[in-house]
Write a protein that holds these residues in place. Structure first.
Motif, PDB file in Angstrom:
ATOM      1  N   ALA A  26      -1.680   1.189   1.035  1.00  0.00           N
ATOM      2  CA  ALA A  26      -1.482   1.571  -0.367  1.00  0.00           C
ATOM      3  C   ALA A  26      -1.960   0.419  -1.249  1.00  0.00           C
ATOM      4  O   ALA A  26      -2.015  -0.729  -0.802  1.00  0.00           O
ATOM      5  CB  ALA A  26      -0.007   1.861  -0.611  1.00  0.00           C
ATOM      6  N   THR A  62      -3.214   5.361  -5.795  1.00  0.00           N
ATOM      7  CA  THR A  62      -2.965   6.199  -4.621  1.00  0.00           C
ATOM      8  C   THR A  62      -4.114   7.184  -4.436  1.00  0.00           C
ATOM      9  O   THR A  62      -4.497   7.487  -3.301  1.00  0.00           O
ATOM     10  CB  THR A  62      -1.619   6.936  -4.783  1.00  0.00           C
ATOM     11  OG1 THR A  62      -0.577   5.962  -4.965  1.00  0.00           O
ATOM     12  CG2 THR A  62      -1.308   7.776  -3.570  1.00  0.00           C
ATOM     13  N   ARG A  65      -6.784   5.502  -2.449  1.00  0.00           N
ATOM     14  CA  ARG A  65      -6.456   5.509  -1.012  1.00  0.00           C
ATOM     15  C   ARG A  65      -6.739   6.880  -0.414  1.00  0.00           C
ATOM     16  O   ARG A  65      -7.320   7.000   0.666  1.00  0.00           O
ATOM     17  CB  ARG A  65      -4.998   5.133  -0.812  1.00  0.00           C
ATOM     18  CG  ARG A  65      -4.581   5.136   0.643  1.00  0.00           C
ATOM     19  CD  ARG A  65      -3.102   4.770   0.783  1.00  0.00           C
ATOM     20  NE  ARG A  65      -2.774   4.592   2.175  1.00  0.00           N
ATOM     21  CZ  ARG A  65      -1.744   5.174   2.756  1.00  0.00           C
ATOM     22  NH1 ARG A  65      -0.949   5.971   2.072  1.00  0.00           N
ATOM     23  NH2 ARG A  65      -1.496   4.966   4.026  1.00  0.00           N
TER      24      ARG A  65
END
Length: 104
Positions: A26, A62, A65
């Motif tokens: 993360a 996020t 990711r």
């Protein structure tokens, strides 16, 4: 060999070999960088730092990711290819650093 293609704000790209990626972390709270754990014995991490559309350092998210993971999933059925990573709206790769030290 497979590669992840990270688009930079100036239109250039960085390629990261994708054959030995073990884990996509993360975004780190303090820097906003993403650590990718590598499965090779020489280096432990690829650290992805972000930029915005104006070329200013920006924290990855996020969604960044998720974009890296989605690109890796595409490579599973496309051996010997390059897949572009979507880091999220308005985000680009500032740099990719291959290192023994994770971003903090």
């Amino acid at each position: 060999m497979n590669y992840l293609k990270f688009k930079k704000q100036d239109g250039s790209v960085d390629l990261l070999p994708a054959d030995e990626l073990l884990h996509i972390g993360a975004p780190v709270a303090t820097s906003g960088d993403i650590n990718i754990t590598l499965g090779n014995s020489k280096f432990k991490y690829a650290v992805i730092a972000g930029d915005d559309k104006d070329g200013t350092a920006a924290a990855l998210t996020t969604a960044s990711r998720d974009g890296i993971n989605a690109a890796i999933e595409k490579l599973v059925n496309l051996p010997g290819n390059v897949v572009e990573v979507d880091l999220g709206e308005g985000l680009f790769a500032e740099s990719i650093t291959i290192t023994d030290t994770a971003a903090t």
